[in-house]
Design an enzyme around this catalytic site. Structure first.
Site, mmCIF file in Angstrom:
data_model
loop_
_atom_site.group_PDB
_atom_site.id
_atom_site.type_symbol
_atom_site.label_atom_id
_atom_site.label_comp_id
_atom_site.label_asym_id
_atom_site.label_seq_id
_atom_site.Cartn_x
_atom_site.Cartn_y
_atom_site.Cartn_z
ATOM 1 N N GLY A 99 -5.630 -5.739 -20.374
ATOM 2 C CA GLY A 99 -4.659 -6.770 -19.996
ATOM 3 C C GLY A 99 -3.787 -7.266 -21.134
ATOM 4 O O GLY A 99 -2.783 -7.935 -20.898
ATOM 5 N N HIS B 233 16.760 -25.037 5.367
ATOM 6 C CA HIS B 233 16.846 -26.455 5.041
ATOM 7 C C HIS B 233 15.596 -27.159 5.540
ATOM 8 O O HIS B 233 15.182 -26.903 6.668
ATOM 9 C CB HIS B 233 18.074 -27.082 5.704
ATOM 10 C CG HIS B 233 18.172 -28.558 5.466
ATOM 11 N ND1 HIS B 233 18.545 -29.075 4.243
ATOM 12 C CD2 HIS B 233 17.913 -29.616 6.275
ATOM 13 C CE1 HIS B 233 18.519 -30.406 4.320
ATOM 14 N NE2 HIS B 233 18.137 -30.752 5.532
ATOM 15 N N LYS C 119 -0.590 -20.345 -18.312
ATOM 16 C CA LYS C 119 -0.221 -20.892 -17.001
ATOM 17 C C LYS C 119 -1.405 -21.621 -16.374
ATOM 18 O O LYS C 119 -1.226 -22.621 -15.682
ATOM 19 C CB LYS C 119 0.274 -19.788 -16.056
ATOM 20 C CG LYS C 119 1.788 -19.705 -15.974
ATOM 21 C CD LYS C 119 2.464 -18.956 -17.089
ATOM 22 C CE LYS C 119 2.881 -19.727 -18.281
ATOM 23 N NZ LYS C 119 3.429 -18.919 -19.375
HETATM 24 P P1 NAI Z 1 10.766 -17.761 -29.387
HETATM 25 O O1 NAI Z 1 11.620 -16.742 -30.008
HETATM 26 O O2 NAI Z 1 10.910 -18.122 -27.945
HETATM 27 O O3 NAI Z 1 10.957 -19.153 -30.181
HETATM 28 C C1 NAI Z 1 10.751 -19.275 -31.547
HETATM 29 C C2 NAI Z 1 11.475 -20.528 -31.991
HETATM 30 O O4 NAI Z 1 11.107 -20.812 -33.325
HETATM 31 C C3 NAI Z 1 12.976 -20.394 -31.940
HETATM 32 O O5 NAI Z 1 13.499 -21.502 -31.253
HETATM 33 C C4 NAI Z 1 13.381 -20.383 -33.411
HETATM 34 O O6 NAI Z 1 14.649 -20.944 -33.629
HETATM 35 C C5 NAI Z 1 12.274 -21.211 -34.041
HETATM 36 N N1 NAI Z 1 11.977 -20.929 -35.441
HETATM 37 C C6 NAI Z 1 11.871 -19.715 -36.041
HETATM 38 N N2 NAI Z 1 11.499 -19.864 -37.337
HETATM 39 C C7 NAI Z 1 11.346 -21.194 -37.555
HETATM 40 C C8 NAI Z 1 10.956 -21.980 -38.676
HETATM 41 N N3 NAI Z 1 10.608 -21.410 -39.841
HETATM 42 N N4 NAI Z 1 10.912 -23.345 -38.528
HETATM 43 C C9 NAI Z 1 11.234 -23.924 -37.349
HETATM 44 N N5 NAI Z 1 11.621 -23.235 -36.254
HETATM 45 C C10 NAI Z 1 11.656 -21.876 -36.346
HETATM 46 O O7 NAI Z 1 9.267 -17.361 -29.759
HETATM 47 P P2 NAI Z 1 7.874 -17.913 -29.249
HETATM 48 O O8 NAI Z 1 8.008 -19.217 -28.575
HETATM 49 O O9 NAI Z 1 6.960 -17.813 -30.427
HETATM 50 O O10 NAI Z 1 7.470 -16.842 -28.172
HETATM 51 C C11 NAI Z 1 7.282 -15.486 -28.592
HETATM 52 C C12 NAI Z 1 7.671 -14.530 -27.521
HETATM 53 O O11 NAI Z 1 6.804 -14.639 -26.419
HETATM 54 C C13 NAI Z 1 9.075 -14.742 -27.040
HETATM 55 O O12 NAI Z 1 9.743 -13.520 -27.005
HETATM 56 C C14 NAI Z 1 8.896 -15.296 -25.660
HETATM 57 O O13 NAI Z 1 9.947 -14.895 -24.802
HETATM 58 C C15 NAI Z 1 7.555 -14.736 -25.236
HETATM 59 N N6 NAI Z 1 6.939 -15.679 -24.330
HETATM 60 C C16 NAI Z 1 7.371 -15.714 -23.049
HETATM 61 C C17 NAI Z 1 6.875 -16.647 -22.171
HETATM 62 C C18 NAI Z 1 7.431 -16.703 -20.805
HETATM 63 O O14 NAI Z 1 8.044 -15.736 -20.366
HETATM 64 N N7 NAI Z 1 7.275 -17.825 -20.099
HETATM 65 C C19 NAI Z 1 5.814 -17.592 -22.574
HETATM 66 C C20 NAI Z 1 5.481 -17.492 -23.953
HETATM 67 C C21 NAI Z 1 6.006 -16.548 -24.781
#
Ligand code: NAI
Length: 468
Positions: A40, A446, A52
């Protein structure tokens, strides 16, 4: 093992296990290699599914303490049983990963547990957890090894006080204070979980808004919404130093003018993006290079520069999303079977499971503005939706963007109740290249939240939404 399989898959996350199942359905003999004890990948074991589970549990608690009274429901004292909340989450993980075991058996897929390393493009060496070594041969290999949380040198993870998202879903107790570095998807989702449970959460984000990868209206609205949960945000700020002493973490923050200040907290969650898991695969042995982010380049069949070796999901460029990985896995093996499969990258939705939820697909208004392409926007606020008012869920909006000339829908972005499910309609519309007028002409039941999509589409056509 002397068998030669048609297809070997490395990694049993939502990219790899889905590729394996589809390949087996197409008649290929398939083997899948997984380093972890359970199948997984990150999604089922530490990511999408457990987060979730905690988001849903914490939302129930939040509603019981903050939202029931307005509905005329009185409760006694409501409290959190953290051990039970964790146990339920662990049960969800166990049931879901067991479901993948079942699917592997049902599709006659051979599962081998251990770390895979390429010896040749058709042979992989597998080292099991007891150090036993075997080899597995397959005519074609698909690399689907996913990604790991990125780290910041100034805030090294110790797994206890400074943690990544894997540890954040299993904290031994609910902290009083938490600093989340990164206001992206993980930061706002896990920040919401703990804020709902009473933790004072501070998000430190380097850009000027939350979820900077999505339409900027969403980030602004989400910030407003999260401030109701007592989540404090510091934008254009980064953490430049950290120390752990007396069970507290002291951080030095720097703003964009390099002005520094300190703060201390119980736990720091680092959520600043992820990096591809390609180290240790022995790619050098088969002459396969990675880019500066450790990712592998592929062609439109997902074949790498090495013939017979393919890659899908987080190890390849593009959004690091479970559904992107799964779809790539399906297309990859269908192309091997000679099907004319393809993935439309313009219609991959993104969802953030805060409450209200955030979802988007297609071009953001920011990107269209920058590109100079003419566009029209229709926006409908949930506070004008009868269903939303009946549910006491009237926060947020739907925004439909269409081409100025053709009215083709270019992007749909929303924050509101059940946005994660409502975005599906926008994806279907865009997949069939609908115009905003097409959506505006469709009968929506609706009263439903989805009427907001129709109303926003009417707005984009230049007609007035009916209820706003
Ligand atoms: P992310 O790329 O969504 O966000 C990382 C954030 O950290 C960005 O806003 C960036 O500007 C900020 N950042 C980077 N370096 C920094 C620093 N040194 N200091 C302060 N801010 C900084 O990455 P995240 O949240 O870690 O998620 C990782 C991956 O997992 C993403 O690609 C995300 O799409 C995926 N994911 C998807 C979910 C969903 O589909 N609901 C749930 C959780 C994760």
């Amino acid at each position: 093992m002397s068998d030669t399989y048609d297809i070997g898959v490395i990694g049993a996350g939502p990219g790899g296990y889905v590729a394996a199942i589809r390949a087996a359905q197409l008649g290929f003999r398939v083997v899948i290699i997984e380093a972890q004890a359970t199948l997984g990948g990150t999604c089922l074991n530490w990511g999408c599914i457990p987060s979730k589970a905690l988001l849903d549990s914490s939302e129930h608690y939040h509603n019981a303490t903050k939202a029931f009274a307005v509905h005329g429901i009185k409760t006694g004292k409501v409290s959190v049983d953290w051990r039970q909340m964790q146990q339920r989450k662990n049960d969800v993980i166990a049931n879901t990963t067991a479901g993948i075991d079942y699917l592997m058996a049902k599709n006659a897929i051979t599962v081998v547990h251990g770390l895979a390393t390429f010896e040749t493009p058709s042979r992989v060496r597998v080292t099991a957890s007891d150090n036993a070594v075997s080899t597995v041969d397959a005519a074609k290999w698909i690399i689907a090894t996913g990604s790991t949380a990125s780290e910041i040198p100034s805030v090294p993870l110790d797994g206890r006080y400074i943690i990544g998202s894997n540890e954040a879903i299993s904290l031994p107790k609910i902290p009083k204070e938490m600093v989340v570095i990164g206001g992206g998807v993980i930061g706002v989702e896990l920040g919401s979980v703990y804020a709902r449970l009473g933790t004072a959460v501070t998000i430190v984000e380097w850009s000027d808004r939350l979820i900077p990868g999505m339409d900027s209206d969403l980030g602004k609205a989400l910030r407003k919404s999260l401030s109701g949960l007592s989540i404090t945000c510091h934008f254009k700020t980064k953490v430049v130093a950290s120390t752990v002493a007396n069970k507290r973490v002291q951080l030095t923050l720097a703003d964009s003018n390099d002005k520094t200040r300190t703060m201390d907290t119980d736990v720091v969650l680092v959520a600043v993006g992820r990096r591809a898991n390609t180290a240790g695969l022995g790619l050098e042995a088969i002459g396969l290079q990675t880019n500066e982010r450790g990712q592998i380049a592929v062609d439109d069949q997902y074949e790498t520069a090495v013939k017979g070796v393919y890659a899908i999901g987080d190890v390849t460029p593009g959004p690091m999303l479970a559904h992107k990985a799964s779809e790539e896995g399906v297309v990859c093996v269908e192309r091997m079977a000679g099907h004319a499969a393809r993935l439309n990258y313009a219609t991959i939705p993104g969802v953030v499971y805060t409450w209200p939820e955030v979802a988007g697909v297609g071009d953001t208004e920011d990107a269209l503005k920058a590109s100079g392409r003419g566009y029209k926007v229709g926006k409908f606020l949930f506070k004008a939706s009868g269903r939303a008012r009946a549910a006491e869920e009237s926060e947020g909006f739907v925004k439909v963007i269409s081409d100025a000339q053709t009215d083709e829908v270019l992007g749909v972005h929303m924050i509101g109740p059940r946005a994660s499910d409502m975005i599906g309609e926008a994806v279907v519309a865009m997949e069939f290249r609908a115009s905003a007028e097409d959506i505006g002409m469709i009968t929506h039941a609706h009263p439903t939240f989805s009427e907001a999509v129709k109303e926003a589409a009417l707005g984009a056509t230049g007609q007035r939404p009916i209820h706003m």
